[in-house]
Design a protein around this motif. Sequence first.
Motif, PDB file in Angstrom:
ATOM      1  N   ILE A  67      -9.283  -4.418  -9.414  1.00 34.60           N
ATOM      2  CA  ILE A  67      -8.916  -3.287  -9.953  1.00 34.60           C
ATOM      3  C   ILE A  67      -9.172  -2.502  -8.152  1.00 34.60           C
ATOM      4  O   ILE A  67      -7.698  -2.231  -8.019  1.00 34.60           O
ATOM      5  N   ASP A  68      -9.518  -2.972  -7.007  1.00 32.50           N
ATOM      6  CA  ASP A  68      -9.758  -2.213  -5.563  1.00 32.50           C
ATOM      7  C   ASP A  68      -8.423  -3.038  -5.065  1.00 32.50           C
ATOM      8  O   ASP A  68      -7.742  -2.437  -4.404  1.00 32.50           O
ATOM      9  N   GLU A  69      -8.167  -4.194  -5.475  1.00 36.51           N
ATOM     10  CA  GLU A  69      -7.935  -4.916  -4.985  1.00 36.51           C
ATOM     11  C   GLU A  69      -6.167  -4.561  -5.195  1.00 36.51           C
ATOM     12  O   GLU A  69      -4.948  -4.553  -4.292  1.00 36.51           O
ATOM     13  N   THR A  70      -6.306  -4.438  -6.393  1.00 42.16           N
ATOM     14  CA  THR A  70      -4.476  -4.161  -7.180  1.00 42.16           C
ATOM     15  C   THR A  70      -4.197  -2.997  -6.000  1.00 42.16           C
ATOM     16  O   THR A  70      -2.849  -3.138  -5.751  1.00 42.16           O
ATOM     17  N   ASN A  71      -5.000  -2.143  -5.904  1.00 43.21           N
ATOM     18  CA  ASN A  71      -4.166  -0.986  -5.319  1.00 43.21           C
ATOM     19  C   ASN A  71      -4.652  -1.141  -3.897  1.00 43.21           C
ATOM     20  O   ASN A  71      -2.867  -0.481  -3.209  1.00 43.21           O
ATOM     21  N   ARG A  72      -5.435  -1.946  -3.302  1.00 47.11           N
ATOM     22  CA  ARG A  72      -4.812  -1.781  -2.218  1.00 47.11           C
ATOM     23  C   ARG A  72      -3.518  -2.675  -2.182  1.00 47.11           C
ATOM     24  O   ARG A  72      -2.864  -2.859  -0.719  1.00 47.11           O
ATOM     25  N   ARG A  73      -3.011  -3.687  -2.829  1.00 48.29           N
ATOM     26  CA  ARG A  73      -1.732  -3.861  -2.474  1.00 48.29           C
ATOM     27  C   ARG A  73      -0.995  -3.030  -2.311  1.00 48.29           C
ATOM     28  O   ARG A  73       0.409  -2.573  -1.993  1.00 48.29           O
ATOM     29  N   ARG A  74      -1.474  -2.540  -3.781  1.00 45.14           N
ATOM     30  CA  ARG A  74      -0.160  -1.632  -4.721  1.00 45.14           C
ATOM     31  C   ARG A  74       0.052  -0.465  -3.292  1.00 45.14           C
ATOM     32  O   ARG A  74       1.343  -0.556  -2.822  1.00 45.14           O
ATOM     33  N   ALA A  75      -0.582  -0.029  -2.761  1.00 45.42           N
ATOM     34  CA  ALA A  75      -0.234   0.893  -1.115  1.00 45.42           C
ATOM     35  C   ALA A  75       0.037   1.035  -0.055  1.00 45.42           C
ATOM     36  O   ALA A  75       1.306   1.338   0.577  1.00 45.42           O
ATOM     37  N   ILE A  76      -0.130  -0.175   0.336  1.00 42.81           N
ATOM     38  CA  ILE A  76       0.705  -1.537   1.055  1.00 42.81           C
ATOM     39  C   ILE A  76       2.500  -1.594   0.552  1.00 42.81           C
ATOM     40  O   ILE A  76       3.018  -1.227   1.307  1.00 42.81           O
ATOM     41  N   GLN A  77       2.281  -1.536  -0.263  1.00 45.15           N
ATOM     42  CA  GLN A  77       3.852  -1.291  -1.408  1.00 45.15           C
ATOM     43  C   GLN A  77       4.403  -0.603  -1.111  1.00 45.15           C
ATOM     44  O   GLN A  77       5.465  -0.624  -0.862  1.00 45.15           O
ATOM     45  N   VAL A  78       3.788   0.102  -1.948  1.00 42.62           N
ATOM     46  CA  VAL A  78       4.556   1.572  -2.075  1.00 42.62           C
ATOM     47  C   VAL A  78       5.151   2.342  -0.381  1.00 42.62           C
ATOM     48  O   VAL A  78       6.012   2.683  -0.494  1.00 42.62           O
ATOM     49  N   ALA A  79       4.135   1.912   0.551  1.00 42.88           N
ATOM     50  CA  ALA A  79       4.054   2.427   1.389  1.00 42.88           C
ATOM     51  C   ALA A  79       5.767   1.524   2.472  1.00 42.88           C
ATOM     52  O   ALA A  79       6.602   2.155   3.056  1.00 42.88           O
ATOM     53  N   TYR A  80       5.451  -0.042   1.987  1.00 39.46           N
ATOM     54  CA  TYR A  80       6.641  -0.079   2.803  1.00 39.46           C
ATOM     55  C   TYR A  80       8.243   0.475   2.184  1.00 39.46           C
ATOM     56  O   TYR A  80       8.747   0.259   2.395  1.00 39.46           O
ATOM     57  N   ASN A  81       8.954  -0.001   0.022  1.00 40.51           N
ATOM     58  CA  ASN A  81       9.148   0.852   0.198  1.00 40.51           C
ATOM     59  C   ASN A  81       9.604   2.455   0.584  1.00 40.51           C
ATOM     60  O   ASN A  81      11.021   2.497   0.758  1.00 40.51           O
ATOM     61  N   LYS A  82       8.929   3.432   1.071  1.00 43.50           N
ATOM     62  CA  LYS A  82       8.816   4.677   1.018  1.00 43.50           C
ATOM     63  C   LYS A  82       9.894   4.535   2.528  1.00 43.50           C
ATOM     64  O   LYS A  82      10.473   4.883   2.480  1.00 43.50           O
ATOM     65  N   GLU A  83       9.440   3.328   3.293  1.00 37.28           N
ATOM     66  CA  GLU A  83       9.446   2.978   4.992  1.00 37.28           C
ATOM     67  C   GLU A  83      10.544   2.454   4.721  1.00 37.28           C
ATOM     68  O   GLU A  83      11.871   3.461   5.643  1.00 37.28           O
ATOM     69  N   HIS A  84      11.677   1.582   4.085  1.00 38.21           N
ATOM     70  CA  HIS A  84      12.324   0.635   4.209  1.00 38.21           C
ATOM     71  C   HIS A  84      13.435   1.741   2.909  1.00 38.21           C
ATOM     72  O   HIS A  84      15.080   1.683   2.830  1.00 38.21           O
ATOM     73  N   GLY A  85      12.988   2.649   2.363  1.00 38.23           N
ATOM     74  CA  GLY A  85      14.050   3.655   1.498  1.00 38.23           C
ATOM     75  C   GLY A  85      15.042   2.436  -0.183  1.00 38.23           C
ATOM     76  O   GLY A  85      15.513   2.526  -0.305  1.00 38.23           O
ATOM     77  N   ILE A  86      13.089   1.351  -0.430  1.00 41.20           N
ATOM     78  CA  ILE A  86      13.576   0.791  -1.325  1.00 41.20           C
ATOM     79  C   ILE A  86      13.354   1.567  -2.703  1.00 41.20           C
ATOM     80  O   ILE A  86      12.240   2.347  -2.562  1.00 41.20           O
ATOM     81  N   THR A  87      14.564   0.690  -4.219  1.00 40.53           N
ATOM     82  CA  THR A  87      14.047   1.121  -5.081  1.00 40.53           C
ATOM     83  C   THR A  87      14.056   0.418  -5.811  1.00 40.53           C
ATOM     84  O   THR A  87      14.577  -0.627  -5.877  1.00 40.53           O
ATOM     85  N   PRO A  88      12.728  -0.163  -6.128  1.00 42.66           N
ATOM     86  CA  PRO A  88      12.363  -1.698  -7.146  1.00 42.66           C
ATOM     87  C   PRO A  88      12.992  -1.682  -8.181  1.00 42.66           C
ATOM     88  O   PRO A  88      13.388  -0.893  -8.798  1.00 42.66           O
TER      89      PRO A  88
END
Length: 667
Positions: free
Chosen positions: A562-583
Amino acid sequence: MPAFELNSVYQPLADQPKAIEQLSEGIEANERFQTLLGVTGSGKTATMAFTIEQVQRPALVIAHNKTLAAQLCNEFREFFPKNSVEYFVSYYDYYQPEAYVPAQDLYIEKDSSINEEIDRLRHAATSALFARRDVIVVASVSCIYGMGSPQKYNAQVVTLKKGDMVDRDEVLRKLVDNQYSRNDQVLGRGSFRVRGETLEVFPAYAETAFRAVFFGDEIEAVQHFDPLTGEVYGELEHIGIWPATHYATDRQTIERAVGEIRDELEMRTKELEAQGKLLESHRLRQRTQFDMEMLRELGFCNGIENYSRILDGRAPGSRPFCLLDFFPDDFVCFIDESHQTVPQIGGMYEGDRSRKATLVDYGFRLPSAMDNRPQTFDEFLTRTQQIVFVSATPGEFERNHASKIVEQIVRPTGIVDPEVEVRETKNQIDDLMNEIRGRVEHQERALVTTLTKKMAEDLTDYLMEYGFKVRYLHSEVDTLERIQIIRDLRLGEFDVLVGVNLLREGLDLPEVSLVAIVDADKEGFLRGETSLIQTIGRAARNVKGRVIMYADKESAAMKKAIDETNRRRAIQVAYNKEHGITPETIRKGISDMSDFLALESKVPSRGRRTRSAREEGMSAADIERTMVELEEEMLVAAEELRFEYAAKLRDEIKSLRRELDDLQART
């Protein structure tokens, strides 16, 4: 030689450019081991493809099962339409190895059913490696098993060049020595026929045939043609015909090998007789002398691989040749799903050795048969100069030996890792059914993982009683049926798949929005950190992906996953926010892998219906007639064990049935 040229429609996205650059630099710098830590759905296959194009080297991609290898091969063929992408897996549909059980005095004879199409693809892979450099071979772990000498295989090639003066009879003798059979009536794969001044050969690795027209001893013309219709595809300057077996050898080598086999037989029978093993001595002499006669007369015998060390002229105890030896020295090896594939490569040797030792001890095989074996892990490493491990959860070996670990966390689609929720086990089945109903209403799919086969079957029956469309999947379901079950899940034939270990498929299931893990806190192989992270990744193809763990406590493996999943999720959410990406949910054709496994001809279509009945303007009578034709073809395919092709025809028939019903409803 042509260069690796990627299909221009594909461009690196998200984390891929950085990963490609790092891996390419490492390969150019001759780094021994690298690891690509790529999350599920991040495009690891695309990254491998871009890296191959960047470094311009032949590549071997190893997967841990045939199903995953088939999917990867299909994807690489889409990436590299102009280059040679080959498929190399075990050619057995069924395989029972030779064995002896001393406690029961039970000898089990080798029994197998060879898939001729996969055998052709294996030959296509080895012949391509000698003919060109722009070659990618996608293989299962069977690539570490013994084969004939690549030098002798290549030396036995029969070259036919326009304008050359050759002795036609000598060409025919070479073809026979290479295990091609003469059949002047029907030209089948692995055979040749002679009609007057014309020689026609259907190579064991090809889907089409070749024709050489002689005038005396001069080759006047060389043609490429369809052996069924006779249609000529073109005139050629020359062709090379490689042997029909990987154990092809010349007559001189056969005579030498028979002499060495005889010497070893005499030595071994004396040893057995000195030990009082008269039965074993007689058995060994009888079996080996029969094989020697077959080798003298035919140049081949059943179980010829057991004499491979002698035929190759290798020293006792030396490693056998394998597919790796057919590659040039500068090839790059990619090991996909390395957390499973690396242990599998390392585990093959001991199991094979134990079985062979018993056969030798009881007089069924000569001691030299022990040298027909898989590579040891150390031998595998000595033949692979550069390896890139690829996994979402790299194992201990990959982490400890890699000079660098390249992370590929962000997905091109923008999808983030799913949220993971832990729920208590009380009333877990009722809760699970409520969750499944919500997915079914939105035409989405669900995966449920259990700890045992019985629980998978019982849960499947229970869900069926409540009206759910559900199937189960475990190790007793054979490979072909497993592929079809997954295909049916994607097509919506059913909504819930229950399994013990759904990780072993390595397949993309973008329709799955719910993954439920029953007994998540029962630590062990199926509930370890790696397995849990991989299972969570099953929900990472769908933008609505969600994971529910049913557990009464949080185990150490659960916490790490769960911790590793949350770490990856945080990186992904930050990238999407920075680049204005809608999944966006991944879109992937359902018939991709099935199309490949059907192994249809690469030559131009001979009338296969590729458009819908509406597009072709077919009448109801035309559709019914086409359905009858397809059904007949489907039954023939099933009889020939081409189950995947039969499944594709079945789906075409279903599609036509729906179109016929629609047409009749309108009229």
